[in-house]
Design a protein around this motif. Structure first.
Motif, mmCIF file in Angstrom:
data_model
loop_
_atom_site.group_PDB
_atom_site.id
_atom_site.type_symbol
_atom_site.label_atom_id
_atom_site.label_comp_id
_atom_site.label_asym_id
_atom_site.label_seq_id
_atom_site.Cartn_x
_atom_site.Cartn_y
_atom_site.Cartn_z
ATOM 1 N N ARG A 1 0.829 -1.207 0.000
ATOM 2 C CA ARG A 1 0.000 0.000 0.000
ATOM 3 C C ARG A 1 0.863 1.257 0.000
ATOM 4 O O ARG A 1 0.581 2.229 -0.706
ATOM 5 C CB ARG A 1 -0.934 -0.017 1.207
ATOM 6 N N ASN A 2 1.904 1.262 0.805
ATOM 7 C CA ASN A 2 2.796 2.427 0.840
ATOM 8 C C ASN A 2 3.470 2.641 -0.507
ATOM 9 O O ASN A 2 3.617 3.783 -0.967
ATOM 10 C CB ASN A 2 3.836 2.247 1.937
ATOM 11 N N ILE A 3 3.883 1.565 -1.127
ATOM 12 C CA ILE A 3 4.501 1.695 -2.452
ATOM 13 C C ILE A 3 3.497 2.253 -3.449
ATOM 14 O O ILE A 3 3.816 3.108 -4.282
ATOM 15 C CB ILE A 3 5.048 0.336 -2.909
ATOM 16 N N GLY A 4 2.240 1.800 -3.361
ATOM 17 C CA GLY A 4 1.214 2.322 -4.259
ATOM 18 C C GLY A 4 0.956 3.794 -4.038
ATOM 19 O O GLY A 4 0.779 4.565 -4.998
ATOM 20 N N ARG A 5 0.934 4.238 -2.770
ATOM 21 C CA ARG A 5 0.741 5.657 -2.490
ATOM 22 C C ARG A 5 1.888 6.489 -3.039
ATOM 23 O O ARG A 5 1.687 7.589 -3.590
ATOM 24 C CB ARG A 5 0.605 5.865 -0.990
ATOM 25 N N CYS A 6 3.070 5.983 -2.871
ATOM 26 C CA CYS A 6 4.232 6.707 -3.393
ATOM 27 C C CYS A 6 4.152 6.863 -4.896
ATOM 28 O O CYS A 6 4.401 7.944 -5.445
ATOM 29 C CB CYS A 6 5.514 5.987 -2.970
ATOM 30 N N LEU A 7 3.803 5.825 -5.554
ATOM 31 C CA LEU A 7 3.682 5.898 -7.011
ATOM 32 C C LEU A 7 2.566 6.848 -7.426
ATOM 33 O O LEU A 7 2.691 7.611 -8.395
ATOM 34 C CB LEU A 7 3.424 4.502 -7.575
#
Length: 747
Positions: free
Chosen positions: A634-640
């Motif tokens: 989820r954090n990686i998705g938010r960053c992207l």
């Protein structure tokens, strides 16, 4: 007293009883003859038949009045009187049929004798060589016509005792010459059969008719051949071709075309077909007319090569070997035509046909090909009296129907025995398991399928057989009013009235057989329902068994998975160790004797790996790492998403700058903005239709909401912003917002 003496005493008693029986009949015969002489001395007042009143209660056997009267007439024909005729009258009264004592007129029977015929082996040899056989005759006579040496032998017909190569020793025959009194007398040669062979006896019976010095001339002949050999088939073809289209009969024996009566052929080009009547049936037991049927093959019962039969060489327990067999019953009338009939079909080849006299001389042929030896042998005997060939034909037909019923019942019993559980099924658990659960060879599935389908085919054949009878023998046929099928010209004559009485009796017997056949259909349907129930029970039991085996296989699979898990865990222990040793094995191992670096690296690599693997092998650890992995994703998705949004903002800002630059550089007679810039028409339209950026859309929404509520505009709310010094970029943003509001209002 010894056994031989007892047998001798019994034989003496039998001889004494026989002598007493013959003496009683002789006395009765003399007494009846005296009564008849007294009756015939009175003047006759009517030319019709003298009918005796029916007598109720028990009746004693008496001779036929017809025979005694005809014997005393001057120049009268010689009749078969005696013990046979005495039995005739008693038998007819016992069965309830019309007794021959009512028929005291010799004109009630056919009076025209058959033409004399004689054949020998040389004419037979020439016929077999010169005749052009069709495919059906060639198939039946293959072992004869395809063997040149066979036709060159001095003796065509087997003439030695014992088993014959062509199996002619299993053939059987019944040939009868019917005289002017209607009684069929057998034509047999027992001496030739004992001294030479059965094939020679059959040949002598069919090779000649009405040859001198024979005094009792035949008006009709009944020929019944059972299981004839190929050579005897050829002999029948040679001797009967003048009266029947034997090629057609051979076709019906071989061809599987279903039940089809061949009775209405008055318009055929072949004269033999116009005068002959044949019935074709297909069913699974003995049949009449042209019948194909399945017969249970017994010991030494071998079907002919051209017959459809069971192909299994090795028969397992419970296997029923069957074969499809055939039989032909045909009638040929030799007299002239009595009526010209118009063909009712519009596109008929022949516009007219002919109906022939049922009171002419006749031939009845019955070819039976079923290797079961269950045929009825007493269909014809000297106790019966046939008024014409039609009655003899129908009697033969009736006998075949009765044999058919007998064979249908036999196969029904065999199938019932095959599918019905034995009596110890109730007490034997192993037998119950055998019947409930299918084995590896699908024994009971195969058995139930075969029995179910066989009974269904039997029912179809019986229905065709019954339909053929009902469609052919209609009311006008039985009453003698049919245009082409045995018409009676003088309905009220003595002979025709008596003939219709005989036909009515035959019709009642046929109807009884039809009822019995329909009863067999019902029994077969009931048995098929039971077999279907057994199939369903077998399917349920086998399904449960397979489900249980699936559960067991699942348990085995789980155990195997556990073993593989253990093996995997053991293998995982050595994976980090292998990695570390491989790294240090690449000339990275320190040269000094201390290996503290190797130990530290090993601990740093192996301990986290072991902790991770150990935690993954527990439910709690699996949930923990699953949640951590989901949070990381989820954090990686938010960053992207943040990076993508930043890129979009930069693009909007670049678009705004491009618009301002275009406004500053615009010339011509286009529209002028509020800042004094002149825009071309194309630029103005593009500015009006350009999609709003996110910031402009948000500002526009705030201004519209403020106007709706009557609040001051954004510029009025923030006077500090107008009075404070601002950069060029801020002014451009404000001017662009105002311009957008004005353009959107215009739109």
């Amino acid at each position: 007293m010894s056994q031989a003496e007892q047998v001798g005493d019994l034989l003496k008693q039998l001889d004494a009883q026989r002598d007493a029986y013959i003496e009683s009949f002789r006395q009765i015969h003399e007494l009846l003859a005296q009564n008849l002489a007294a009756t015939t001395s009175q003047p006759a007042t009517d030319d019709r038949i003298l009918h005796r009143p029916s007598i109720t209660g028990p009746r004693s056997p008496r001779p036929s009045v017809t025979h005694a009267a005809s014997e005393r007439r001057a120049g009268g024909r010689k009749t078969s009187a005696g013990l046979a005729t005495l039995t005739t009258s008693s038998e007819s009264r016992r069965t309830g049929d019309d007794s021959d004592v009512d028929a005291d007129d010799e004109d009630l029977y056919v009076s025209v004798a058959l033409g004399a015929e004689k054949y020998d082996e040389e004419t037979l040899r020439s016929h077999l060589r010169a005749y052009k056989w069709n495919q059906y005759g060639a198939k039946i006579l293959a072992s004869v016509i395809d063997s040149p040496t066979r036709l060159q032998q001095p003796q065509l017909i087997h003439n030695k005792l014992g088993e014959a190569e062509d199996r002619s020793h299993l053939s059987h025959y019944s040939v009868y010459d019917v005289g002017a009194d209607g009684a069929p007398l057998p034509v047999d040669f027992p001496q030739i059969e004992r001294e030479q062979s059965k094939a020679q006896a059959i040949w002598h019976a069919i090779k000649e008719i009405n040859q001198p010095p024979k005094e009792r001339l035949a008006v009709g002949r009944i020929t019944i051949l059972r299981e004839p050999s190929p050579m005897l088939f050829g002999a029948a073809h040679h001797t009967l071709s003048p009266h029947f289209d034997v090629d057609e009969l051979f076709k019906h024996l071989i061809d599987v075309s279903g039940t089809s009566p061949h009775m209405h052929r008055s318009f055929d080009d072949d004269l033999r077909k116009q005068k002959s009547f044949v019935f074709s049936f297909e069913y699974f037991t003995v049949g009449s007319h042209i019948a194909r049927f399945i017969i249970i093959i017994g010991p030494e019962c071998v079907p002919m090569k051209w017959q459809l039969a069971d192909q299994q060489d090795e028969r397992k327990a419970g296997h029923i070997a069957v074969t499809r067999c055939s039989s032909v019953v045909a009638l040929a009338l030799t007299g002239p035509a009595i009526r010209k009939v118009r063909n009712p079909h519009r596109r008929a080849k022949n516009a007219f046909g002919f109906a022939y006299d049922p009171w002419s001389a006749w031939h009845v042929l019955n070819l039976q090909c079923y290797p079961d030896w269950h045929a009825t042998m007493d269909i014809h005997d000297s106790t019966k009296h046939y008024v014409n060939g039609v009655e003899a034909f129908l009697t033969t037909l009736l006998g075949e129907y009765r044999d058919a019923q007998k064979r249908f019942e036999q196969i029904y019993k065999e199938i019932t025995k095959l599918v019905t559980p034995p009596l110890d099924f109730i007490f034997n658990s192993d037998l119950r398991d055998t019947l409930l659960f299918e084995d590896s060879e699908f024994t009971y599935s195969r058995r139930y399928f075969w029995a179910y389908q066989t009974l269904g085919m039997m029912n179809d054949s019986i229905k065709l057989m019954v339909d053929a009878y009902e469609d052919t023998f209609t009311d006008d046929v039985w009453e003698g009013t049919h245009k082409t099928l045995w018409p009676l010209l003088e309905q009220n004559s003595s002979r025709n009235v008596y003939f219709k009485k005989k036909m009515a009796s035959l019709r009642a017997k046929f109807e009884k057989e039809m009822v019995a056949l329909r009863k067999i259909i019902e029994e077969n349907d009931d048995r098929r329902e039971e077999i279907n129930g057994l199939k369903e029970e077998l399917f349920k039991g086998t399904s449960i068994q397979e489900s249980r085996k699936s559960v067991e296989n699942t348990e085995v699979s789980i155990l195997q998975g556990h073993n593989i898990k253990i093996l995997t865990m053991v293998s995982l222990v050595f994976i980090p160790l292998t990695f570390v040793t491989s790294v240090f094995g690449m000339t990275n191992m320190p040269s000094r004797e201390s290996y503290w670096l190797f130990g530290c690296v090993t601990v740093a690599v192996c301990v986290p790996f072991f902790v991770l693997i150990g935690s993954l092998n527990t439910t709690t650890g699996m949930r923990f790492w699953r949640a951590k992995t989901a949070a990381l994703l989820r954090n990686i998705g938010r960053c992207l998403a943040w990076l993508i949004s930043c890129g979009g903002r930069r693009k909007d800002d670049s678009d705004d700058e491009d618009d301002m630059s275009e406004s500053d550089s615009g010339i011509g007679n286009g529209s002028r903005t509020q800042f004094g810039y002149r825009l071309s028409n194309a630029q103005s339209l593009r500015a009006r239709t350009r999609p709003l950026s996110r910031q402009r859309s948000r500002a526009l929404a705030e201004d519209l909401e403020a106007r709706k509520e009557g609040l001051p505009a954004v510029d009025a709310v923030r006077p500090e912003l107008d009075r404070s010094p601002s950069s060029m970029l801020a002014k451009m943003m404000m001017h662009e917002r105002k311009r957008t509001l004005r353009y959107s209002t215009d739109v």
